[in-house]
Write a protein that holds these residues in place. Structure first.
Motif, PDB file in Angstrom:
ATOM      1  N   ALA A   1      -3.504  -3.572  -1.554  1.00 10.63           N
ATOM      2  CA  ALA A   1      -3.050  -2.090  -1.709  1.00 10.63           C
ATOM      3  C   ALA A   1      -2.646  -1.739   0.099  1.00 10.63           C
ATOM      4  O   ALA A   1      -1.689  -1.169   0.231  1.00 10.63           O
ATOM      5  CB  ALA A   1      -3.690  -1.081  -2.158  1.00 10.63           C
ATOM      6  N   ASP A   2      -3.652  -2.123   0.656  1.00 14.54           N
ATOM      7  CA  ASP A   2      -3.353  -1.613   2.250  1.00 14.54           C
ATOM      8  C   ASP A   2      -2.090  -2.520   2.901  1.00 14.54           C
ATOM      9  O   ASP A   2      -1.562  -2.007   3.747  1.00 14.54           O
ATOM     10  CB  ASP A   2      -4.632  -1.677   2.980  1.00 14.54           C
ATOM     11  CG  ASP A   2      -5.326  -3.179   2.733  1.00 14.54           C
ATOM     12  OD1 ASP A   2      -4.849  -3.936   2.193  1.00 14.54           O
ATOM     13  OD2 ASP A   2      -6.392  -3.258   3.548  1.00 14.54           O
ATOM     14  N   THR A   3      -1.872  -3.845   2.328  1.00 19.72           N
ATOM     15  CA  THR A   3      -0.734  -4.487   2.879  1.00 19.72           C
ATOM     16  C   THR A   3       0.513  -3.781   2.532  1.00 19.72           C
ATOM     17  O   THR A   3       1.411  -3.845   3.344  1.00 19.72           O
ATOM     18  CB  THR A   3      -0.834  -5.926   2.381  1.00 19.72           C
ATOM     19  OG1 THR A   3      -2.135  -6.393   2.638  1.00 19.72           O
ATOM     20  CG2 THR A   3       0.259  -6.740   2.675  1.00 19.72           C
ATOM     21  N   LEU A   4       0.368  -3.533   1.213  1.00 24.42           N
ATOM     22  CA  LEU A   4       1.696  -2.707   0.680  1.00 24.42           C
ATOM     23  C   LEU A   4       1.771  -1.432   1.530  1.00 24.42           C
ATOM     24  O   LEU A   4       3.231  -1.027   1.760  1.00 24.42           O
ATOM     25  CB  LEU A   4       1.766  -2.352  -0.652  1.00 24.42           C
ATOM     26  CG  LEU A   4       1.715  -3.740  -1.692  1.00 24.42           C
ATOM     27  CD1 LEU A   4       1.587  -3.084  -3.255  1.00 24.42           C
ATOM     28  CD2 LEU A   4       2.957  -4.393  -1.392  1.00 24.42           C
TER      29      LEU A   4
ATOM     30  N   ILE B   1       0.236   6.514  -2.313  1.00 28.49           N
ATOM     31  CA  ILE B   1      -0.575   6.305  -1.269  1.00 28.49           C
ATOM     32  C   ILE B   1      -0.652   7.664  -0.466  1.00 28.49           C
ATOM     33  O   ILE B   1       0.447   8.448  -0.414  1.00 28.49           O
ATOM     34  CB  ILE B   1       0.162   5.265  -0.129  1.00 28.49           C
ATOM     35  CG1 ILE B   1       0.457   4.150  -0.783  1.00 28.49           C
ATOM     36  CG2 ILE B   1      -0.681   5.285   1.143  1.00 28.49           C
ATOM     37  CD1 ILE B   1       1.417   3.069   0.088  1.00 28.49           C
ATOM     38  N   ARG B   2      -1.642   8.185  -0.125  1.00 24.48           N
ATOM     39  CA  ARG B   2      -1.812   9.347   0.460  1.00 24.48           C
ATOM     40  C   ARG B   2      -2.365   9.177   2.029  1.00 24.48           C
ATOM     41  O   ARG B   2      -3.391   7.973   2.277  1.00 24.48           O
ATOM     42  CB  ARG B   2      -3.104  10.246  -0.195  1.00 24.48           C
ATOM     43  CG  ARG B   2      -3.259  11.718   0.161  1.00 24.48           C
ATOM     44  CD  ARG B   2      -4.702  12.215  -0.298  1.00 24.48           C
ATOM     45  NE  ARG B   2      -5.828  11.717   0.191  1.00 24.48           N
ATOM     46  CZ  ARG B   2      -7.087  11.695  -0.295  1.00 24.48           C
ATOM     47  NH1 ARG B   2      -7.375  12.458  -1.413  1.00 24.48           N
ATOM     48  NH2 ARG B   2      -7.938  11.310   0.192  1.00 24.48           N
TER      49      ARG B   2
ATOM     50  N   ASP C   1       0.152  13.683   3.791  1.00 24.66           N
ATOM     51  CA  ASP C   1       1.410  12.756   3.652  1.00 24.66           C
ATOM     52  C   ASP C   1       1.273  11.808   2.423  1.00 24.66           C
ATOM     53  O   ASP C   1       0.184  11.324   2.432  1.00 24.66           O
ATOM     54  CB  ASP C   1       1.672  12.034   5.095  1.00 24.66           C
ATOM     55  CG  ASP C   1       2.049  13.044   6.191  1.00 24.66           C
ATOM     56  OD1 ASP C   1       2.530  14.059   5.861  1.00 24.66           O
ATOM     57  OD2 ASP C   1       1.524  12.545   7.117  1.00 24.66           O
ATOM     58  N   TRP C   2       2.518  11.732   1.687  1.00 19.24           N
ATOM     59  CA  TRP C   2       2.322  11.032   0.348  1.00 19.24           C
ATOM     60  C   TRP C   2       3.680  10.077   0.648  1.00 19.24           C
ATOM     61  O   TRP C   2       4.792  10.372   1.046  1.00 19.24           O
ATOM     62  CB  TRP C   2       2.417  11.727  -0.680  1.00 19.24           C
ATOM     63  CG  TRP C   2       1.264  12.813  -0.985  1.00 19.24           C
ATOM     64  CD1 TRP C   2       1.285  14.112  -0.216  1.00 19.24           C
ATOM     65  CD2 TRP C   2       0.196  12.798  -1.503  1.00 19.24           C
ATOM     66  NE1 TRP C   2       0.182  14.580  -0.757  1.00 19.24           N
ATOM     67  CE2 TRP C   2      -0.719  13.960  -1.637  1.00 19.24           C
ATOM     68  CE3 TRP C   2      -0.467  11.506  -2.364  1.00 19.24           C
ATOM     69  CZ2 TRP C   2      -1.947  13.992  -2.162  1.00 19.24           C
ATOM     70  CZ3 TRP C   2      -1.654  11.633  -3.015  1.00 19.24           C
ATOM     71  CH2 TRP C   2      -2.271  12.823  -2.806  1.00 19.24           C
ATOM     72  N   ALA C   3       3.521   8.754   0.193  1.00 18.98           N
ATOM     73  CA  ALA C   3       4.482   7.876  -0.307  1.00 18.98           C
ATOM     74  C   ALA C   3       4.533   7.170  -1.608  1.00 18.98           C
ATOM     75  O   ALA C   3       3.211   7.014  -2.109  1.00 18.98           O
ATOM     76  CB  ALA C   3       4.615   6.858   0.834  1.00 18.98           C
ATOM     77  N   VAL C   4       5.325   6.584  -2.225  1.00 18.76           N
ATOM     78  CA  VAL C   4       5.037   5.806  -3.402  1.00 18.76           C
ATOM     79  C   VAL C   4       5.852   4.667  -3.528  1.00 18.76           C
ATOM     80  O   VAL C   4       6.942   4.691  -3.059  1.00 18.76           O
ATOM     81  CB  VAL C   4       5.507   6.929  -4.679  1.00 18.76           C
ATOM     82  CG1 VAL C   4       6.924   7.320  -4.547  1.00 18.76           C
ATOM     83  CG2 VAL C   4       5.110   6.318  -6.052  1.00 18.76           C
TER      84      VAL C   4
END
Length: 412
Positions: A223-226, A269-270, A251-254
């Motif tokens: 997950a942290d690599t993505l 991801i938060r 801050d958020w991303a998907v």
């Protein structure tokens, strides 16, 4: 109380359970069979102890009534179920489910009893609708110990995700619906739970560890690599909901994940705006990909379970039981759930009936309880202890202390 009255065949336990629930809602500094019995004017605590331990009634049926009551009054088409566990620090080894284990209540490994709860959250409020006691292997591998705690000889070990699956299955099998399930890493990292939710068509936003592996079209990645591949323009500042100090902005991303199976799967991801710390969520929706704002709302709903633990313990004595066997535990926590659900429903109805002006904070469950105590409980129950009960308790404690000193003298 009329909703659960039919679960009690005799009038005596029906009346006593009403007094017990009122005692749970009272302002007693400590709530157990002794203090509630004295507060209710009963001559001894035997009746309350009998109600929890030996009287004939099914706590699971009352739990079903609580669940129906909560869904009826807090219903929301976009409701979120939140699953989490909480621990109660205990002494000794005889209380059902107790062993040395990590509990977030203490923030460390302690001698504790742990239970998982399912909380129904909506725009109108939130309340618990189910509970499962976590029974460690040290108990399930010892039939005699289970029998002494009235767990049953055939009690099998179940992980916390398995307990969550049981509660969600019961909720859905009862005909209720919730659009989403939220939970922490304990539940998000379990593929069996995720598969069960997908099979039932229930969406989820479940936290996972940074090392959690996710399959994409290009292979498996942590997950942290993505997260490191997310461009700066993809991050959006959004609120995860209101907290004690206002909105909780992150801050958020998907990232959309390709998968041949029906439904849409995403990695949410938060990012903490102050520290830069990242958190990760596995997301599933049975329909097409949902907007980022919806996923953020579901992820933020998980904090409602923490509010339930705080108010359930502080207002309804969820953790103040002094019982050792499983039937007594299940009955106490179920009635505490009912007491807390009552406060949540009254609060929701009051907000609809008489919204607070913009300059005032809406009524909270704490304030609802204080009003209920002042207007209903105190006029019905004289807070002064009855002399006969107090005399009985003093005699009982004197005998107990005398026996204790005699046993100590015999050992020395």
């Amino acid at each position: 109380m009329a909703r659960i009255a039919g679960r009690f065949a005799r009038v005596e336990p029906r009346r006593r359970v009403g007094r017990l629930v009122l005692g749970l809602l009272s302002d007693l500094p400590r709530k157990n069979c002794w203090t509630i019995a004295e507060w209710a004017g009963e001559s001894t605590p035997d009746g309350m102890q009998h109600l929890l331990g030996r009287a004939k009634w099914d706590a699971d049926q009352v739990r079903d009534d609580v669940r129906a009551y909560v869904v009826e009054h807090l219903r929301d088409d976009q409701a979120v179920l939140v699953v989490d566990e909480t621990g109660d620090v205990k002494k000794g080894t005889d209380t059902v489910g107790v062993q040395r284990q990590y509990t977030g209540t203490a923030g460390r490994i302690e001698n504790a009893q742990v239970a998982a709860y399912l909380v129904y959250t909506s725009r109108r409020g939130h309340a618990a609708v189910d509970r499962e006691l976590y029974v460690p292997r040290s108990w399930t591998s010892d039939p005699d110990r289970c029998r002494a705690a009235r767990l049953g000889d055939k009690t099998e070990f179940a992980t916390k995700p398995q307990l969550a699956a049981r509660m969600v299955t019961r909720f859905l099998d009862a005909g209720h619906r919730a659009a989403w399930l939220a939970g922490d890493e304990v539940y998000g990292g379990n593929p069996t739970l995720r598969a069960a939710l997908e099979e039932r068509g229930t969406g989820y936003v479940l936290a996972v560890a940074c090392s959690h592996e996710i399959t994409t079209g290009a292979g498996k990645f942590r997950a942290d690599t993505l997260a490191r591949k997310v461009p700066k323009r993809a991050w959006q500042k959004l609120s995860a909901g209101s907290g004690a100090k206002g909105h909780r902005f992150y801050d958020w991303a998907v990232i959309d994940l390709t998968d041949p199976r029906p439904g849409s799967r995403q990695l949410l991801i938060r990012r903490n705006r102050s520290t830069g710390e990242l958190a990760y969520y596995r997301c599933y929706s049975p329909a097409a990909a949902v907007p980022l704002t919806t996923l953020v709302h579901v992820a933020g709903s998980r904090w409602r379970v923490e509010e339930f633990f705080q108010s359930g313990k502080g207002l309804a004595a969820l953790d103040q039981h002094q019982v050792r066997r499983y039937p007594s535990w299940s009955r106490w926590v179920t009635l505490a759930m009912l007491a807390h659900a009552f406060l949540a429903v009254v609060r929701a109805n009051e907000h609809d009936r008489d919204p607070a002006p913009d300059a005032l904070i809406p009524l909270t469950c704490n304030e609802i309880q204080r009003l209920f105590i002042t207007l209903v409980i105190r006029p019905a129950f004289d807070p002064v202890h009855r002399l006969g009960w107090s005399d009985w308790r003093r005699r009982h404690q004197a005998r107990s202390q005398t026996s204790h000193y005699r046993r100590q003298a015999a050992r020395t």
